[in-house]
Write an enzyme that holds these catalytic residues in place. Structure first.
Site, PDB file in Angstrom:
ATOM      1  N   GLY A 177      35.987  47.430  30.424  1.00 54.14           N
ATOM      2  CA  GLY A 177      35.839  47.137  31.850  1.00 54.14           C
ATOM      3  C   GLY A 177      37.006  46.361  32.425  1.00 54.14           C
ATOM      4  N   ASP A 214      34.308  50.121  46.079  1.00 57.75           N
ATOM      5  CA  ASP A 214      35.564  50.836  46.363  1.00 57.75           C
ATOM      6  C   ASP A 214      35.333  52.296  46.723  1.00 57.75           C
ATOM      7  OD1 ASP A 214      34.989  51.517  43.698  1.00 57.75           O
ATOM      8  OD2 ASP A 214      37.067  51.322  43.002  1.00 57.75           O
ATOM      9  N   ASP A 260      41.186  50.098  40.698  1.00 53.18           N
ATOM     10  CA  ASP A 260      41.883  49.798  39.443  1.00 53.18           C
ATOM     11  C   ASP A 260      43.358  50.169  39.530  1.00 53.18           C
ATOM     12  OD1 ASP A 260      39.279  49.341  38.816  1.00 53.18           O
ATOM     13  OD2 ASP A 260      39.131  50.856  37.242  1.00 53.18           O
TER      14      ASP A 260
END
Ligand code: ADP
Ligand code: MG
Length: 453
Positions: free
Chosen positions: A138, A46, A186
């Protein structure tokens, strides 16, 4: 057995009770929630503007509260793992009075969100945070906290409602106030998540394509290793730096723009680069090189392998001579970091396509390739994660398994037939030396406002 996840209703009820207990039995008037996430494939891509394939989870952070007449922002977290104190009174940011990071650490995510909120000034408020996302595992409890809190603030003082801009503001909060130079995945999936779907996100254009995950015969199983090694954050920042260095040496804006050929042309290697015109040599390498062979690139007749320094002695057994043709630019470590990222971006696109076509064997194979690349080239795995992947892969009915997230602990994600779930959990429990926790990953909706009445 997989862990039981508290329902959203239960979390809202817990948060409401705590709010009443803390604030004179007043009932909260507004509520919002945002999910954690698991990434199916595409790790460390990302921040290189590549592709990722995450799903939002049914594990969520809930924020309940009410506006208050003063200039106070009192927020309490129910999370035992957050550092003390659990109750903070933060100053409201204004133009000329920005919000700075400080202690407790957990409140920096909130300070950051208020600082980057896109419709300042905010009124005073009181709020309580509860979460079913395990902290620091995570599964992105941090993004779910940021996005849930931002969604809560939107009820106090609405912004323009732009969802991508909201995710970017939350990412900025994590950069500037929590000190974590994370990519956009995220926050974006926590905002945009879709029930029954993963999202194939292009982290350059920030466009996302829903990928249906509705086959009832399949399960994605999350296994939490319940370990987190302390080097995770320093190594993360180091990897980002190495990727930027690789892109700059290759003359590209980011590794998204680089190809395998660019990489091969620019690799010096502190170990030699070997050119092998006889593909039958490959089989001779397999004794000691097997897991790495598949991660390196090759063309149909000429195989070009960067040879890590630790294999040099063994390679001389085969009398291979170093190529004189490679250009001395990328050192071996930077080469391997870039090699992972470039390969992982391709794998993510291929994996999404395989899933859409119902080729689950292929999807599973790509998952394992991804794990091997994260372990050997990007070097962000650890023994716990490798053991969990091995234990899962031993079970009949498992298609693939890999570490997921930043690495150095945290979780693995495994694709398997639904009827293999019990034996898979059992085998992992028997084989893994630690104490794992299991979650069935249910692809869920992104952030939303909750009705309290
Ligand atoms: P992950 O996002 O993978 O769970 P991080 O290290 O990025 O791990 O974020 C975990 C941190 O986020 C916690 O240590 C804490 O500071 C903060 N955090 C997350 N959720 C909460 C919560 N519900 N209450 C308080 N702090 C939280
Ligand atoms: Mg996080």
């Amino acid at each position: 057995m997989a862990s039981l996840v508290p329902s959203l209703g239960q979390l809202v009820s817990d948060a409401t009770c705590l709010f009443k207990k803390l604030f004179n039995d007043e009932a909260p008037k507004i509520a919002a929630c945002a999910p954690g996430r698991v990434n199916l494939i595409g790790d460390h891509t990302d921040y290189n503007q590549g592709y990722v394939l995450p799903m939002a989870l049914s594990l969520v952070t809930v924020v309940v509260g009410s506006a208050s007449s003063g200039q106070e922002a009192i927020i309490v977290t129910a999370s035992e793992l957050a550092d003390e104190p659990k109750k903070v009174d933060l100053s409201l940011p204004n133009e000329g009075f920005p919000s700075f990071p400080g202690l407790p650490h957990w409140a920096n995510y909130l300070r950051g969100i208020m600082h980057h909120y896109r419709a300042l000034p905010l009124p005073g408020f009181r709020a309580v945070v509860v979460s079913s996302v395990p902290l620091g595992s995570g599964l992105s409890s941090s993004a779910s906290l940021e996005v849930a809190f931002y969604t809560f603030l939107q009820q106090l003082r609405p912004d323009d409602g732009d969802k991508v801009a909201k995710a970017i503001a939350c990412q900025q909060a994590e950069h500037t106030h929590a000190g974590v130079p994370c990519g956009i995945m995220d926050q974006l999936v926590s905002v945009l998540g879709m029930e029954g779907h993963a999202l194939l996100i292009d982290c350059r254009s920030l466009e996302s394509i829903p990928v249906p995950l509705s086959d009832p015969g399949l399960v994605f199983l999350i296994t939490n290793s319940n370990v987190k090694h302390s080097l995770a954050s320093s190594e993360y920042a180091l990897r980002r730096g190495q990727c930027e260095k690789a892109a700059s040496i290759l003359g590209k804006p980011s590794l998204r723009d680089a190809t395998v050929n660019d990489l091969e042309d620019s690799h010096s290697g502190h170990g030699p680069t070997m050119k092998i015109s006889d593909p039958s040599m490959i089989s001779k390498w397999e004794d000691f090189h097997y897991s790495r062979v598949s991660t390196y690139s090759y063309c149909s007749t000429l195989f070009v392998f960067p040879v890590p320094a630790w294999h040099c002695n063994k390679l001389t057994l085969y009398s291979l001579s170093p190529s004189q043709e490679s250009r001395a630019q990328l050192d071996d470590v930077t080469y391997r970091r870039a090699s992972h990222v470039i390969g992982e971006i391709c794998r993510t696109l291929k994996a999404a396509e395989s899933f859409k076509n119902g080729s689950f064997q292929e999807f599973g194979k790509i998952m394992v390739e991804s794990h091997n690349s994260l372990r050997d080239l990007y070097e962000v795995s650890c023994k716990d994660l490798d053991d969990l992947v091995c234990a899962a892969m031993e079970v009949e009915g498992v298609f693939g398994s890999r570490m997921t997230g930043g690495g150095f602990g945290g979780c693995t994600i495994t694709l398997l037939k639904a009827d293999a779930i019990h034996r898979t959990i059992q085998n992992i429990q028997e084989r893994y030396s630690g104490t794992p926790t299991f979650y069935i990953a249910t692809p869920s909706e992104g952030a939303r406002v909750l009705n309290l009445s």
